[in-house]
Design an enzyme around this catalytic site. Sequence first.
Site, PDB file in Angstrom:
ATOM      1  N   HIS A 165       0.851  -1.196   0.000  1.00  0.00           N
ATOM      2  CA  HIS A 165       0.000   0.000   0.000  1.00  0.00           C
ATOM      3  C   HIS A 165       0.881   1.239   0.000  1.00  0.00           C
ATOM      4  CE1 HIS A 165      -3.992  -1.818   1.674  1.00  0.00           C
ATOM      5  NE2 HIS A 165      -3.537  -2.455   0.612  1.00  0.00           N
ATOM      6  N   TYR A 213      -9.181   5.069   7.668  1.00  0.00           N
ATOM      7  CA  TYR A 213      -9.306   5.391   9.095  1.00  0.00           C
ATOM      8  C   TYR A 213     -10.352   6.500   9.208  1.00  0.00           C
ATOM      9  CZ  TYR A 213      -4.814   2.994  10.013  1.00  0.00           C
ATOM     10  OH  TYR A 213      -3.802   2.066  10.133  1.00  0.00           O
ATOM     11  N   PRO A 241      -3.825   0.077  18.983  1.00  0.00           N
ATOM     12  CA  PRO A 241      -3.628  -0.453  17.624  1.00  0.00           C
ATOM     13  C   PRO A 241      -3.702   0.589  16.513  1.00  0.00           C
ATOM     14  CG  PRO A 241      -5.803  -1.021  18.444  1.00  0.00           C
ATOM     15  CD  PRO A 241      -5.073  -0.378  19.583  1.00  0.00           C
ATOM     16  N   LYS A 266       1.409  -0.422  15.174  1.00  0.00           N
ATOM     17  CA  LYS A 266       2.847  -0.396  15.461  1.00  0.00           C
ATOM     18  C   LYS A 266       3.349  -1.598  16.277  1.00  0.00           C
ATOM     19  CE  LYS A 266       3.944   3.126  13.208  1.00  0.00           C
ATOM     20  NZ  LYS A 266       4.353   2.627  11.904  1.00  0.00           N
ATOM     21  N   TYR A 313       3.969   6.540   9.977  1.00  0.00           N
ATOM     22  CA  TYR A 313       3.158   5.384   9.566  1.00  0.00           C
ATOM     23  C   TYR A 313       4.008   4.329   8.855  1.00  0.00           C
ATOM     24  CZ  TYR A 313      -1.080   2.933   8.129  1.00  0.00           C
ATOM     25  OH  TYR A 313      -2.069   1.996   7.966  1.00  0.00           O
TER      26      TYR A 313
HETATM   27  C1  PHB Z   1      -5.697  -4.561  10.975  1.00  0.00           C
HETATM   28  O1  PHB Z   1      -5.802  -4.831   9.774  1.00  0.00           O
HETATM   29  O2  PHB Z   1      -5.978  -5.388  11.854  1.00  0.00           O
HETATM   30  C2  PHB Z   1      -5.229  -3.216  11.377  1.00  0.00           C
HETATM   31  C3  PHB Z   1      -4.783  -2.337  10.398  1.00  0.00           C
HETATM   32  C4  PHB Z   1      -4.362  -1.079  10.764  1.00  0.00           C
HETATM   33  C5  PHB Z   1      -4.390  -0.697  12.073  1.00  0.00           C
HETATM   34  C6  PHB Z   1      -4.802  -1.564  13.052  1.00  0.00           C
HETATM   35  C7  PHB Z   1      -5.236  -2.831  12.708  1.00  0.00           C
HETATM   36  O3  PHB Z   1      -3.990   0.562  12.405  1.00  0.00           O
END
Ligand code: PHB
Length: 414
Positions: free
Chosen positions: A72, A200, A292, A296, A384
């Site tokens: 990505h 997000y 989460p 990280k 990120y």
């Molecule tokens: C996930 O795909 O579980 C996931 C992806 C991004 C995040 C947290 C969890 O920031």
Amino acid sequence: MRTQVAIVGAGPAGMVLAHLLHAAGIASVVVERRTRDYVEGRVRAGVLEQGTVDVLARLGLDGRLRSEGLVHTGANLAVDGASFRIDMAALTGAAVTVYGQQEVMRDLFDAGEARGLAVVYEAQDLRLHDLDGAAPSLTYRTPEGPQHLVCDYVAGCDGFHGTSRRSIPADVLRTFERIYPFGWLGILTDVPPAAHELVYASHANGFALASMRSATRSRYYIQCGIDERPEDWPDTRFWDELCLRLGPGTAGGIVRGPAFEKSIAPLRSFVGEPMRWGRLFLAGDAAHIVPPTGAKGLNLAVSDVVMLAEALEAFYAHGTSSGLDGYSARALARVWKAERFSWWFTRLMHRFPEETGFDRRMQLAELAYLGTSRAAQTVLAENYVGLPLDPPPVSTSVAASLSAPSANLRGMCP
Ligand code: PHB
Ligand code: APR
């Protein structure tokens, strides 16, 4: 039994460390409380930083990752339904790879077996002994009976609830913690993802995240109350709320399917310092937890053990212990930056029970700024995709600019 490095815990930290040490010709034994199936079955995040991918490649563990991982180059932020994209690759030159932690664990275990790494599963009643002496050891029980493992060093990779961190005397260990007043309700479902990249979302009703594991498996989350239970969220209620929070653009791409995994995870920031005591070295969740938001956790576990393996290699190859002595400070320097980013991103995207109208306006203003400022997006993007292990100080360039003032500054000087 005797080995050079005893590794407690066969999660990502313990298994990546075992592979790194094996590559450096250092003997280790991994001692894990659970079965391989249990460890591999745990559903966790799945976004790998560029540096994590590079480490797995260096270890020859990137075969499936290259063919099945999804690269990505950007991610999307949605604010009350309207979204914008952050082009991570254009801003940083790096990308992330979506590849579930379960897949990472499978690759680590499969290659571990092929390479003859020593991993003991179902080790009960583990105790650590003489960590501050010259010959530390582990005792534990396996189905074959009581075991005693003597070693030079112990790597405590046994996660947040493990025994390693608790072996550090209370007057030495300092802990720093924030518990967030909400949880993440997550589902896994075998339907194509709503969008090509992650979304997000910050919504008046709370946070939501559209993520994925593959082109046919989706992972979705919504912020929920800490006292709620998965049963409070039948699939239809979950999908309706998710679509609302993600906004019509992303919701239009959602395919609803039965959730085969539905669970609620609490959010916590935690750091234990120092990450070394005597001959015990902590790595991964044993030393720190991040919420989460930003994914990280696994990446930090990998950067810790890269630093630890370098220090152990220097010791065994050249007899120098400066790397071991400096491990805690070096690891914590990166850990605290990842803690800051995860905390900042969590604070930016979630609704807090105690927040005021002013607080929400501040979030919205910051999100609007992020939508229009390349500088703000670069800050998010470089965190990120993953910060370097040892970033060089920028103070030298500041010093250089002070010693050679720019035309503007020159003009302003009396
Ligand atoms: C996930 O795909 O579980 C996931 C992806 C991004 C995040 C947290 C969890 O920031
Ligand atoms: N004896 C032996 N093994 C133990 C003990 C013990 N007393 N206590 C815990 N363990 C094992 C656990 O069963 C687990 O398999 O240690 C392992 C720790 O693994 P993780 O919790 O995954 O921690 P870590 O390897 O640091 O990985 C951190 O992975 O699990 C995610 O959310 C986590 O993303 C983060 C990253």
